[in-house]
Motif scaffolding. Structure first.
Motif, PDB file in Angstrom:
ATOM      1  N   UNK A   9       0.864  -1.189   0.000  1.00 25.38           N
ATOM      2  CA  UNK A   9       0.000   0.000   0.000  1.00 25.38           C
ATOM      3  C   UNK A   9       0.895   1.232   0.000  1.00 25.38           C
ATOM      4  N   UNK A  10       0.329   2.337  -0.479  1.00 29.98           N
ATOM      5  CA  UNK A  10       1.116   3.577  -0.614  1.00 29.98           C
ATOM      6  C   UNK A  10       1.860   3.939   0.680  1.00 29.98           C
ATOM      7  N   UNK A  11       1.108   3.878   1.817  1.00 25.52           N
ATOM      8  CA  UNK A  11       1.737   4.266   3.094  1.00 25.52           C
ATOM      9  C   UNK A  11       2.946   3.396   3.424  1.00 25.52           C
TER      10      UNK A  11
ATOM     11  N   UNK B 127       4.895   6.174  -9.133  1.00 20.96           N
ATOM     12  CA  UNK B 127       5.965   6.552 -10.057  1.00 20.96           C
ATOM     13  C   UNK B 127       6.972   7.486  -9.391  1.00 20.96           C
ATOM     14  N   UNK B 128       6.469   8.375  -8.536  1.00 24.84           N
ATOM     15  CA  UNK B 128       7.393   9.298  -7.855  1.00 24.84           C
ATOM     16  C   UNK B 128       8.310   8.522  -6.905  1.00 24.84           C
TER      17      UNK B 128
ATOM     18  N   UNK C  77      -3.294  -1.669 -12.952  1.00 25.72           N
ATOM     19  CA  UNK C  77      -4.652  -1.485 -12.420  1.00 25.72           C
ATOM     20  C   UNK C  77      -4.815  -0.188 -11.640  1.00 25.72           C
ATOM     21  N   UNK C  78      -3.701   0.514 -11.437  1.00 27.36           N
ATOM     22  CA  UNK C  78      -3.807   1.721 -10.606  1.00 27.36           C
ATOM     23  C   UNK C  78      -4.536   2.843 -11.337  1.00 27.36           C
ATOM     24  N   UNK C  79      -5.212   3.696 -10.570  1.00 30.55           N
ATOM     25  CA  UNK C  79      -5.794   4.882 -11.184  1.00 30.55           C
ATOM     26  C   UNK C  79      -4.695   5.954 -11.256  1.00 30.55           C
ATOM     27  N   UNK C  80      -4.913   7.054 -11.996  1.00 30.64           N
ATOM     28  CA  UNK C  80      -3.822   8.026 -12.191  1.00 30.64           C
ATOM     29  C   UNK C  80      -3.229   8.547 -10.877  1.00 30.64           C
ATOM     30  N   UNK C  81      -4.062   8.741  -9.856  1.00 30.26           N
ATOM     31  CA  UNK C  81      -3.543   9.237  -8.571  1.00 30.26           C
ATOM     32  C   UNK C  81      -2.608   8.238  -7.912  1.00 30.26           C
ATOM     33  N   UNK C  82      -3.091   7.001  -7.870  1.00 29.39           N
ATOM     34  CA  UNK C  82      -2.264   5.943  -7.255  1.00 29.39           C
ATOM     35  C   UNK C  82      -0.958   5.809  -8.040  1.00 29.39           C
TER      36      UNK C  82
END
Ligand code: SGN
Ligand code: CA
Length: 539
Positions: free
Chosen positions: A204-206, A289-290, A279-284
């Protein structure tokens, strides 16, 4: 008057019977079966604190029992699940590998629990290719499932797409069922089954933000050269350096691979493959990517001067960052479910189990994945709590197996097990009375030739030794001394010092094959069936 009295007595006794029933039902324990996919015991701090902290999973051992020698019968996903549900070895339940379909005429323990009055629910990864039987409610991932914005197959409304991170979603679905759909009149069996930390390890992002800068200790056998061992160890395709994908697994962007001249056959579009970042949306995708972009920049700088040894070390770190990052969400989810049980006074009469469908290599022998009879994939984590029955903070070193769950849960629920189930109930062990438990475990792995190329093998495992037969395109025996060679680096099959041990183990293994109804005839039959599937293009 007499008629009224008769009716009154009738109503009274009817009520009494009903209350008695409810009373019994209330006393029968609930069962929360938590299983992750590919969760190595090395990555649970109750077993080993070197790699990561899993405070919530550890709570189960603190309040219950930690099993230090729990093991599987066939170290691969869907077969392990079939063994758990049927209480039968793979050769009898028919689900020998990930390709063979699960035969739904098998009787599974949830069907029997449901029949006896349990409310049953399953959420998460099953990986059978067909829906589970014996469940009042289920929501399962199709096949392997996706980490981000996964599809889910629901019992009530068919397939739908969810938005979010898979581990959190499975936890939310589970909590929602406990809160809103559970029937308080009935005991329940709940299977809460994570996809994480399965390849390709997308946290997950966190957590990827947190784990991407961490460093982990290397295992002693990271640079194993398989000297003295047979063809199976030498010919596998599980090596961190040579068989992991740079794009999908290590998250090197394809454009950077081009820049560096890194070539690999199947990795290029992996980055957009359905169950990766595609499968990620642009925000995810932007945050991903960053974060991974910075790691890529560092890699581009360092790669030209890296030796093969450096690359291996680098890949190990990269692997651990993502793998352990995935586990962080699993641990948080387990914490939420345990908190719910406590808050709702459900923890006293509930058995909570935490396990994995098998163990996993975290760089030991230079490997990732599972499949082998060697300890890191043969053993699996197992933590169980059951207040009032299991003493808090206890430890057990018996060779319990995933084969034993069905009979354990049925006994806990007061339901008779079918006589053809092949495990042993763990309840005597829970009560501290299981001294003479199994003295030898039987293991049989089939999925070959296939991904990771681990040869077919079967074997016997005792407290002190492991005798293995690799077959199909080889006919090789290996013997390991589990006491003096904990890392299983020395095959002593031809060492004269072990001649009598070898003889005894051969006899014991032959007896186990008879006991569990496995045979050369079945080995051959499954090879023929495998070839049929191959010819049909199903492998
Ligand atoms: C996929 C994985 C393999 C893994 C199998 C089986 N490759 O093929 O590494 O061994 O699943 O896993 S991947 O690049 O497609 O992720 S299992 O858990 O279902 O048995
Ligand atoms: Ca698995």
């Amino acid at each position: 008057i007499a008629a009224v009295a008769v009716i009154a007595i009738g109503i009274f006794s009817f009520k009494q019977v009903n209350e008695k029933k409810r009373g019994n039902a209330a006393r029968r324990p609930n069962i929360v079966f938590i299983m992750s996919d590919d969760h190595a015991y090395q990555a649970i701090s109750a077993y080993d604190t070197r790699l990561t902290q899993t405070p919530n999973i550890d709570r189960i051992a603190k309040e219950g029992m930690l099993f230090t020698n729990a093991c599987v019968t066939n170290s691969i996903c869907a077969p392990s699940r079939a063994v758990i549900l049927t209480g039968k070895h793979s050769h009898l339940n028919g689900k020998i590998d990930n390709y063979f379909p699960f035969d739904t005429t098998n009787i599974t323990f949830p069907q029997l629990l449901q029949k006896s009055g349990y409310q049953t629910a399953m959420f998460g990864k099953l990986h059978f290719g067909n829906n589970p039987k014996g469940f009042d409610e289920f929501q399962i991932l199709p096949d392997q499932g996706d980490y981000y914005n996964p599809d889910i197959i629901t019992k009530k409304a068919g397939k739908k797409k969810l938005m979010g991170y898979v581990t959190d979603l499975i936890t939310d679905i589970t909590l929602n069922w406990l809160q809103n759909e559970r029937d308080p009149e009935k005991p329940f069996f709940l299977a809460y089954l994570h996809k994480a930390p399965h390849r390709e390890w997308l946290p997950a992002e966190r957590h990827y933000k947190e784990f991407i800068s961490k460093k982990f200790p290397e295992p002693a056998t990271l640079f194993d050269n398989y000297e003295g061992r047979g063809r199976a160890s030498k010919e596998q395709e599980m090596n961190l350096l040579t068989h992991m994908n740079w794009a999908g697994d290590s998250k090197i962007f394809p454009e950077n691979m081009d820049k560096l001249g890194i070539k690999e056959s199947h990795a290029y579009d992996k980055r957009n493959y359905t169950y990766t970042v595609g499968r990620m949306n642009p925000d995810q995708r932007k945050t991903w990517d960053e974060t991974y972009g910075k790691m890529n920049e560092e890699f581009i700088k360092n790669y030209p001067s890296m030796t093969e040894k450096d690359k291996m070390k680098w890949r190990y770190q990269r692997y651990m960052q993502d793998y352990l990052g995935c586990i962080a969400s699993v641990d948080e989810g387990v914490g939420k479910v345990l908190d719910f049980l406590k808050k709702n006074n459900l923890d006293e009469n509930t058995i909570v189990v935490y396990t994995s469908d098998q163990g996993f290599y975290l760089g030991e022998h230079g490997w990732f994945d599972k499949r082998f009879i060697f300890d890191e994939s043969f053993k699996t984590p197992l933590l169980v709590k059951w207040p009032g029955v299991i003493k808090a903070g206890s430890k057990n070193s018996q060779m319990v197996q995933n084969l034993d769950f069905a009979q354990t849960f049925l006994e806990a629920a007061g339901v008779k097990s079918p006589s053809d189930m092949q495990g042993e109930s763990l309840i005597p062990i829970f009560k501290g009375k299981g001294k003479n438990f199994r003295d030898a475990a039987y293991y049989h792995y089939y999925e070959y030739p296939s991904v990771h190329m681990v040869k077919r093998h079967y074997g016997i495992i005792t407290e002190k030794y492991k005798l293995v037969h690799f077959y199909y395109d080889v006919d090789e025996w290996e013997l390991y001394d589990r006491v003096n060679d904990k890392n299983e680096m020395k095959n002593v099959y031809n060492d004269p010092k072990y001649a009598s041990v070898k003889k005894e183990l051969h006899q014991k293994l032959a007896a186990l094959r008879v006991k569990y109804k496995d045979s050369e005839t079945l080995d051959k039959m499954y090879i023929e069936k495998y070839k049929e599937l191959e010819a049909k293009g199903k492998i």
